[in-house]
Design an enzyme around this catalytic site. Sequence first.
Site, PDB file in Angstrom:
ATOM      1  N   PRO A  94       0.823  -1.216   0.000  1.00 54.26           N
ATOM      2  CA  PRO A  94       0.000   0.000   0.000  1.00 54.26           C
ATOM      3  C   PRO A  94       0.856   1.266   0.000  1.00 54.26           C
ATOM      4  O   PRO A  94       0.350   2.355  -0.233  1.00 54.26           O
ATOM      5  CB  PRO A  94      -0.831  -0.116   1.283  1.00 54.26           C
ATOM      6  CG  PRO A  94      -0.122  -1.118   2.128  1.00 54.26           C
ATOM      7  CD  PRO A  94       0.620  -2.020   1.204  1.00 54.26           C
ATOM      8  N   GLU A 121       2.481  -8.210   8.131  1.00 53.81           N
ATOM      9  CA  GLU A 121       2.782  -6.763   8.109  1.00 53.81           C
ATOM     10  C   GLU A 121       3.656  -6.386   6.918  1.00 53.81           C
ATOM     11  O   GLU A 121       4.157  -5.258   6.841  1.00 53.81           O
ATOM     12  CB  GLU A 121       3.454  -6.337   9.425  1.00 53.81           C
ATOM     13  CG  GLU A 121       2.539  -6.395  10.634  1.00 53.81           C
ATOM     14  CD  GLU A 121       1.263  -5.578  10.450  1.00 53.81           C
ATOM     15  OE1 GLU A 121       1.338  -4.456   9.946  1.00 53.81           O
ATOM     16  OE2 GLU A 121       0.184  -6.103  10.807  1.00 53.81           O
ATOM     17  N   ARG A 159      -4.938  -7.788 -20.779  1.00 53.07           N
ATOM     18  CA  ARG A 159      -5.903  -7.349 -21.806  1.00 53.07           C
ATOM     19  C   ARG A 159      -5.289  -6.376 -22.811  1.00 53.07           C
ATOM     20  O   ARG A 159      -5.873  -6.093 -23.839  1.00 53.07           O
ATOM     21  CB  ARG A 159      -7.181  -6.783 -21.184  1.00 53.07           C
ATOM     22  CG  ARG A 159      -7.010  -5.549 -20.366  1.00 53.07           C
ATOM     23  CD  ARG A 159      -8.319  -5.083 -19.747  1.00 53.07           C
ATOM     24  NE  ARG A 159      -9.114  -4.263 -20.649  1.00 53.07           N
ATOM     25  CZ  ARG A 159     -10.231  -4.660 -21.261  1.00 53.07           C
ATOM     26  NH1 ARG A 159     -10.711  -5.863 -21.081  1.00 53.07           N
ATOM     27  NH2 ARG A 159     -10.876  -3.845 -22.039  1.00 53.07           N
ATOM     28  N   ASP A 174     -11.550   2.139 -24.191  1.00 52.98           N
ATOM     29  CA  ASP A 174     -11.705   2.015 -22.732  1.00 52.98           C
ATOM     30  C   ASP A 174     -11.365   3.317 -22.016  1.00 52.98           C
ATOM     31  O   ASP A 174     -10.491   4.071 -22.468  1.00 52.98           O
ATOM     32  CB  ASP A 174     -10.739   0.943 -22.195  1.00 52.98           C
ATOM     33  CG  ASP A 174     -11.304  -0.453 -22.281  1.00 52.98           C
ATOM     34  OD1 ASP A 174     -12.513  -0.593 -22.505  1.00 52.98           O
ATOM     35  OD2 ASP A 174     -10.512  -1.409 -22.121  1.00 52.98           O
TER      36      ASP A 174
END
Length: 241
Positions: A94, A121, A159, A174
């Site tokens: 993150p 963690e 993709r 897209d």
Amino acid sequence: MRFDIVTLFPAIFDGYLSQGLLEKAIQRELVDVQRHNLRDWAPDTPHRPVDDKPFGGGPGMLIQVEPTVRCVEDVQAMETSSPPGSTRRIVLTPQGKRFDQPMAEEFATSQRLMLLCGRYEGFDQRVMDILQPEEVSVGDFVLNGGEVAAMVIIDAVVRLLPGVLGDEQSNIDDSFSRGNRLLEFPQYTRPREFRGHKVPDVLLGGNHAAIAKWRAEQSHQRTLQRRSDLLGDQTDNNPSK
Ligand code: SAM
């Protein structure tokens, strides 16, 4: 293109890799996805531990540097046709750079991506110091592990590979694609009317120029309403215009 996923839970990927576009891309040898269980690099003791308590205290456990670095080095050596410099090593965290469509487009030009999925963690800092990977986040939230984040990256990248989508045009239109800072226009399929909601007449008339104009306007309007940040200085309501 080859993906190497380093994970403590390789089975998480079973369903994902055996369905839909991913399954087809693998069968057609457009992509090769290899999973590597980090625990195979753990000390040969009954529990095969790969994690330990953080120095200095604190909650949770950390994935240790030794099995991780050895695993990455061994996995790197498993496929010798691509030179080491052509592999991009990515740690899912993150705390990393936010994954987005331009990053997916850039990854799609690589021969090989190695994706390291954290748990607990996360990894001992020395994994990053020694391996110097790119650190990538899929958003400002905390997942239990990097596996879902790895799937997000694989899905978005695959993709974009030539031959994977039935119609190459579909990823050009897209949202966010190829420098397109617009969201995609609304789309409709049969029936022409449902509960009083009709398909816009312009889409039924067969006038391709009118359809293209309507779609461009809708894209712009939708982006303005939902994601005006994407338009930057081009917004109609920009007071500086
Ligand atoms: N303690 C870490 C922190 O605060 O940065 C979070 C650890 S998280 C519980 C466990 C693992 O999930 C991470 O090592 C990472 O691999 C993965 N993960 C969690 N959230 C993520 C995100 N937003 N993007 C990418 N990976 C994520």
